[in-house]
Scaffold this motif. Structure first.
Motif, PDB file in Angstrom:
ATOM      1  N   GLU A   1     -33.531  15.003 -10.775  1.00 57.55           N
ATOM      2  CA  GLU A   1     -32.989  13.074 -10.870  1.00 57.55           C
ATOM      3  C   GLU A   1     -34.556  12.274 -10.462  1.00 57.55           C
ATOM      4  OE1 GLU A   1     -29.885  14.977  -8.382  1.00 57.55           O
ATOM      5  OE2 GLU A   1     -31.645  14.852  -8.696  1.00 57.55           O
ATOM      6  N   ALA A   2     -35.013  11.319 -10.411  1.00 55.50           N
ATOM      7  CA  ALA A   2     -36.000  10.738 -10.753  1.00 55.50           C
ATOM      8  C   ALA A   2     -36.736  10.414  -9.854  1.00 55.50           C
ATOM      9  CB  ALA A   2     -35.716   9.877 -11.760  1.00 55.50           C
ATOM     10  N   ASN A   3     -35.941  10.150  -8.421  1.00 53.01           N
ATOM     11  CA  ASN A   3     -36.314   9.529  -7.324  1.00 53.01           C
ATOM     12  C   ASN A   3     -36.538  10.600  -6.805  1.00 53.01           C
ATOM     13  OD1 ASN A   3     -33.734  10.676  -7.380  1.00 53.01           O
ATOM     14  ND2 ASN A   3     -32.823   9.046  -5.629  1.00 53.01           N
ATOM     15  N   VAL A   4     -36.264  12.431  -6.968  1.00 50.00           N
ATOM     16  CA  VAL A   4     -36.449  13.129  -5.780  1.00 50.00           C
ATOM     17  C   VAL A   4     -38.220  12.961  -5.013  1.00 50.00           C
ATOM     18  CG1 VAL A   4     -37.238  15.930  -5.834  1.00 50.00           C
ATOM     19  CG2 VAL A   4     -35.160  14.917  -7.371  1.00 50.00           C
ATOM     20  N   ASN A   5     -38.070  13.222  -3.665  1.00 53.15           N
ATOM     21  CA  ASN A   5     -38.862  13.307  -3.217  1.00 53.15           C
ATOM     22  C   ASN A   5     -39.596  14.841  -2.643  1.00 53.15           C
ATOM     23  OD1 ASN A   5     -41.239  12.848  -0.957  1.00 53.15           O
ATOM     24  ND2 ASN A   5     -38.981  12.960   0.606  1.00 53.15           N
ATOM     25  N   ARG A   6     -40.018  15.478  -4.092  1.00 51.18           N
ATOM     26  CA  ARG A   6     -41.280  16.276  -3.901  1.00 51.18           C
ATOM     27  C   ARG A   6     -41.765  16.984  -2.424  1.00 51.18           C
ATOM     28  NH1 ARG A   6     -40.598  18.332  -8.926  1.00 51.18           N
ATOM     29  NH2 ARG A   6     -42.931  19.862  -8.855  1.00 51.18           N
ATOM     30  N   ILE A   7     -41.272  18.338  -2.762  1.00 51.71           N
ATOM     31  CA  ILE A   7     -41.842  19.205  -1.669  1.00 51.71           C
ATOM     32  C   ILE A   7     -43.470  19.737  -2.943  1.00 51.71           C
ATOM     33  CG2 ILE A   7     -41.471  20.812  -0.440  1.00 51.71           C
ATOM     34  CD1 ILE A   7     -38.409  20.789  -0.505  1.00 51.71           C
ATOM     35  N   PRO A   8     -44.896  19.105  -1.823  1.00 57.62           N
ATOM     36  CA  PRO A   8     -45.549  19.710  -2.390  1.00 57.62           C
ATOM     37  C   PRO A   8     -45.592  21.546  -2.111  1.00 57.62           C
ATOM     38  CG  PRO A   8     -46.230  18.662  -0.073  1.00 57.62           C
ATOM     39  CD  PRO A   8     -44.821  18.937  -0.651  1.00 57.62           C
ATOM     40  N   TYR A   9     -46.366  22.346  -2.626  1.00 57.05           N
ATOM     41  CA  TYR A   9     -46.769  23.170  -2.727  1.00 57.05           C
ATOM     42  C   TYR A   9     -47.579  23.786  -1.154  1.00 57.05           C
ATOM     43  CZ  TYR A   9     -48.990  28.496  -2.936  1.00 57.05           C
ATOM     44  OH  TYR A   9     -48.929  29.339  -3.179  1.00 57.05           O
ATOM     45  N   SER A  10     -48.413  22.995  -0.683  1.00 53.73           N
ATOM     46  CA  SER A  10     -48.836  22.993   0.604  1.00 53.73           C
ATOM     47  C   SER A  10     -48.038  22.757   1.551  1.00 53.73           C
ATOM     48  CB  SER A  10     -50.223  21.445   0.678  1.00 53.73           C
ATOM     49  OG  SER A  10     -49.459  20.323   1.003  1.00 53.73           O
ATOM     50  N   SER A  11     -47.118  22.525   1.958  1.00 50.61           N
ATOM     51  CA  SER A  11     -46.137  22.483   2.559  1.00 50.61           C
ATOM     52  C   SER A  11     -45.431  23.919   3.271  1.00 50.61           C
ATOM     53  CB  SER A  11     -44.954  21.469   2.274  1.00 50.61           C
ATOM     54  OG  SER A  11     -43.909  21.632   1.437  1.00 50.61           O
ATOM     55  N   HIS A  12     -45.516  24.854   2.396  1.00 50.45           N
ATOM     56  CA  HIS A  12     -44.815  25.904   2.383  1.00 50.45           C
ATOM     57  C   HIS A  12     -46.064  27.279   1.386  1.00 50.45           C
ATOM     58  CE1 HIS A  12     -43.324  26.185  -1.431  1.00 50.45           C
ATOM     59  NE2 HIS A  12     -43.213  24.910  -1.640  1.00 50.45           N
ATOM     60  N   ASN A  13     -45.361  28.261   1.692  1.00 50.14           N
ATOM     61  CA  ASN A  13     -46.196  29.603   1.555  1.00 50.14           C
ATOM     62  C   ASN A  13     -45.465  29.684  -0.204  1.00 50.14           C
ATOM     63  OD1 ASN A  13     -47.786  30.038   3.553  1.00 50.14           O
ATOM     64  ND2 ASN A  13     -45.871  31.551   4.294  1.00 50.14           N
ATOM     65  N   ASP A  14     -45.497  31.086  -1.007  1.00 52.88           N
ATOM     66  CA  ASP A  14     -45.676  30.963  -2.452  1.00 52.88           C
ATOM     67  C   ASP A  14     -43.166  31.133  -2.195  1.00 52.88           C
ATOM     68  OD1 ASP A  14     -47.320  31.290  -4.071  1.00 52.88           O
ATOM     69  OD2 ASP A  14     -47.089  33.324  -3.639  1.00 52.88           O
ATOM     70  N   PRO A  15     -42.633  30.749  -2.914  1.00 51.35           N
ATOM     71  CA  PRO A  15     -43.576  30.038  -4.927  1.00 51.35           C
ATOM     72  C   PRO A  15     -44.093  29.116  -4.658  1.00 51.35           C
ATOM     73  CG  PRO A  15     -41.132  30.294  -5.425  1.00 51.35           C
ATOM     74  CD  PRO A  15     -41.212  30.338  -3.614  1.00 51.35           C
ATOM     75  N   TYR A  16     -44.041  27.803  -5.793  1.00 49.25           N
ATOM     76  CA  TYR A  16     -44.678  26.565  -5.919  1.00 49.25           C
ATOM     77  C   TYR A  16     -43.054  26.094  -6.378  1.00 49.25           C
ATOM     78  CZ  TYR A  16     -45.911  22.030  -7.535  1.00 49.25           C
ATOM     79  OH  TYR A  16     -45.685  21.524  -8.506  1.00 49.25           O
ATOM     80  N   LEU A  17     -42.384  25.616  -6.505  1.00 49.91           N
ATOM     81  CA  LEU A  17     -40.722  25.134  -6.688  1.00 49.91           C
ATOM     82  C   LEU A  17     -41.154  24.321  -8.071  1.00 49.91           C
ATOM     83  CD1 LEU A  17     -39.004  24.254  -3.311  1.00 49.91           C
ATOM     84  CD2 LEU A  17     -39.564  26.441  -4.948  1.00 49.91           C
ATOM     85  N   THR A  18     -41.682  24.642  -9.543  1.00 46.45           N
ATOM     86  CA  THR A  18     -41.988  23.793 -10.221  1.00 46.45           C
ATOM     87  C   THR A  18     -41.012  22.652 -10.228  1.00 46.45           C
ATOM     88  OG1 THR A  18     -43.360  25.943 -11.453  1.00 46.45           O
ATOM     89  CG2 THR A  18     -42.532  23.862 -12.900  1.00 46.45           C
ATOM     90  N   THR A  19     -39.461  22.768 -10.580  1.00 50.97           N
ATOM     91  CA  THR A  19     -38.163  21.689 -11.006  1.00 50.97           C
ATOM     92  C   THR A  19     -37.904  21.507  -8.807  1.00 50.97           C
ATOM     93  OG1 THR A  19     -37.993  23.191 -12.546  1.00 50.97           O
ATOM     94  CG2 THR A  19     -36.797  21.626 -11.655  1.00 50.97           C
ATOM     95  N   GLN A  20     -37.312  20.708  -8.699  1.00 56.65           N
ATOM     96  CA  GLN A  20     -36.486  19.698  -7.490  1.00 56.65           C
ATOM     97  C   GLN A  20     -35.596  19.086  -7.810  1.00 56.65           C
ATOM     98  OE1 GLN A  20     -39.743  19.422  -4.908  1.00 56.65           O
ATOM     99  NE2 GLN A  20     -41.617  20.786  -5.355  1.00 56.65           N
ATOM    100  N   ALA A  21     -34.756  19.329  -7.321  1.00 58.51           N
ATOM    101  CA  ALA A  21     -33.004  19.036  -7.804  1.00 58.51           C
ATOM    102  C   ALA A  21     -32.428  18.432  -6.379  1.00 58.51           C
ATOM    103  CB  ALA A  21     -32.266  19.008  -8.899  1.00 58.51           C
ATOM    104  N   TYR A  22     -31.892  16.802  -6.367  1.00 50.14           N
ATOM    105  CA  TYR A  22     -31.313  16.822  -5.614  1.00 50.14           C
ATOM    106  C   TYR A  22     -29.847  17.983  -6.064  1.00 50.14           C
ATOM    107  CZ  TYR A  22     -34.308  13.688  -2.945  1.00 50.14           C
ATOM    108  OH  TYR A  22     -35.573  13.145  -2.459  1.00 50.14           O
ATOM    109  N   ARG A  23     -28.589  16.717  -6.417  1.00 52.70           N
ATOM    110  CA  ARG A  23     -27.649  17.471  -7.072  1.00 52.70           C
ATOM    111  C   ARG A  23     -27.263  17.825  -8.354  1.00 52.70           C
ATOM    112  NH1 ARG A  23     -27.104  12.978  -3.705  1.00 52.70           N
ATOM    113  NH2 ARG A  23     -26.283  13.113  -1.732  1.00 52.70           N
TER     114      ARG A  23
END
Length: 452
Positions: free
Chosen positions: A303-325
């Motif tokens: 969704e356009a309003n996704v509050n993305r989780i940055p790579y710095s907040s966790h170890n691998d992998p980088y979540l290239t695509t993020q979505a709610y529903r």
């Protein structure tokens, strides 16, 4: 396989129609005397619309009994071979036959010898006592005459016009079959099934030993094609392409076609293998597809309003695509000339904690696919991922639970990758980068919000 434009575009009619009493299973029924029709039924001109009749008839119309009429010529039975003799130039000869259920009728005039040139038509006797010519064969000299037409229940006539004759004997008959596939009637170039400009997948059958299914495809862009004919290894059918003559193509294999010019027409033919019995319940599958050479304008996102989780907040992998529903995906599929392909299919494969799931979509007339996938139940495998967002002068800290999965896109090119039946694919995801990581965000809690 490269094919020339001229060879593919011009097909002599004689190569497409042949009268053969044995193949048409006609029973010898003896000689009949000549009968000239009354003036009322002099052959009308053939209307073009009558050559390809409307197949979208109501069930009542298809099953309707023939209208009660009085035939104006003697009645003969279909399925028989009759012998006539004593004709003279200028004679018109007529016989009636009746059709009781929707069928394909092949009317034949054959076995001419000596000085003979007789034309053949099929004429329908309408309920209002008018007459409609459904087809005509006017080959020269003693060549056989064949008229093939779709016949609804009703009354019909063999109608013969004698241009030349020394009185020598000749034969007439009609073969009728009712086991029609959805592409009848397409036994001649004039009535060949015209395939769409997009991808085509056709199922048909042979209703008799003399059945012929003709198909034509116009390569609007001069694009590369892939032909494939599947017959379940039954060998009941012969598949051919016209290239200065009929060239057989092997079944259950992919045949690439290249070197076409824009708007070049290819003509394909399926016919019965006369060495084997016909089983009209069996079907063949014909695939006429543009080769998929590339794709463009691809997009896969949540969704356009996704509050993305940055790579710095966790170890691998980088979540290239993020979505709610929902996961939205789009792309354009192109042929070998870069033009879009209609009816092409692409598959998005989604990997979750439960395994993989496939989502297939079909391109529109502009070659575009635009689809949305409901991600369904979320089962987090990463918990308590903290991350910061800055919005409207505030520093917001969030804690998210995420199901880490992945996706890939696969598009079949319609070519055999290694000549053993494995279809070649292009797309996103492959040997080097097989998956793109997807973060399905199950839950997000605001921990703090401080004015920055």
């Amino acid at each position: 396989m490269k094919l020339s434009k001229i060879a593919l575009s011009i097909i002599p009619f004689a190569l497409l129609t042949q009268a053969n009493a044995t193949e048409h299973n006609l029973q010898v029924a003896g000689e009949v005397s000549l009968f000239s029709p009354p003036q009322i039924m002099m052959r009308p001109a053939i209307a073009q619309s009558s050559l390809v009749q409307n197949k979208k008839l109501s069930r009542a119309a298809i099953n309707a009994p023939p209208q009660a009429i009085t035939p104006v010529c003697p009645t003969l039975a279909t399925g028989n071979q009759y012998t006539l003799s004593g004709a003279s130039a200028g004679d018109v000869i007529c016989y009636h036959f009746e059709i009781t259920q929707r069928s394909k009728t092949t009317a034949l005039l054959f076995g001419q010898t000596g000085t003979s040139n007789i034309d053949l038509s099929i004429i329908k006797h309408n309920a209002d006592n008018t007459f409609t010519a459904l087809g005509q064969s006017t080959n020269t000299g003693t060549d056989d005459e064949v008229v093939v037409t779709l016949t609804e229940p009703g009354h019909y006539y063999w109608y013969m016009e004698v241009a030349e004759s020394d009185g020598s004997a000749f034969n007439v008959g009609a073969s009728v079959t009712t086991q029609l596939d959805s592409y009848e009637f397409n036994d001649t170039v004039a009535t060949a099934t015209q395939l769409s400009a997009g991808q085509n997948l056709i199922q048909g059958n042979m209703d008799s030993l003399n059945d012929i299914d003709l198909y034509q495809f116009t390569a609007v862009n001069g694009q590369n094609l892939a032909l494939r004919f599947l017959d379940s290894s039954s060998d009941e059918y012969i598949f051919e392409i016209y290239n200065g003559g009929w060239v057989p193509l092997s079944a259950n294999a992919i045949h690439p076609i290249s070197g076409l010019q824009p708007n070049q027409v290819i003509t394909l033919r399926v016919r019965a293998n006369t060495a084997l019995p016909v089983n009209s319940a069996n079907q063949y599958t014909l695939s006429v597809q543009s080769v998929v050479a590339s794709f463009s304008s691809h997009r896969v996102s949540g969704e356009a309003n996704v509050n993305r989780i940055p790579y710095s907040s966790h170890n691998d992998p980088y979540l290239t695509t993020q979505a709610y529903r929902n996961l939205n995906w789009a792309l354009t599929i192109n042929d070998s000339t870069g033009a879009p392909i209609e009816n092409a299919k692409a598959k998005l494969v989604r990997l979750t904690t439960d395994g993989t799931e496939d989502y297939t979509a079909t391109s529109n007339a502009s070659g575009q696919i635009s689809s949305s996938i409901s991600l369904g139940t979320c089962s987090p495998n990463r918990h308590g991922l903290e991350h910061t967002e800055y919005s409207f002068g505030y520093r917001n800290t969030w804690r998210s639970d995420v199901e880490v999965g992945a996706w890939r896109i696969e598009i079949e090119t319609n070519l055999d990758a290694d000549n053993n039946g494995t279809m070649d694919t292009i797309g996103i995801g492959g040997d080097n980068v097989p998956w793109v990581f997807l973060g399905h965000i199950c839950d997000q809690d605001l921990i703090s919000s401080v004015k920055s």
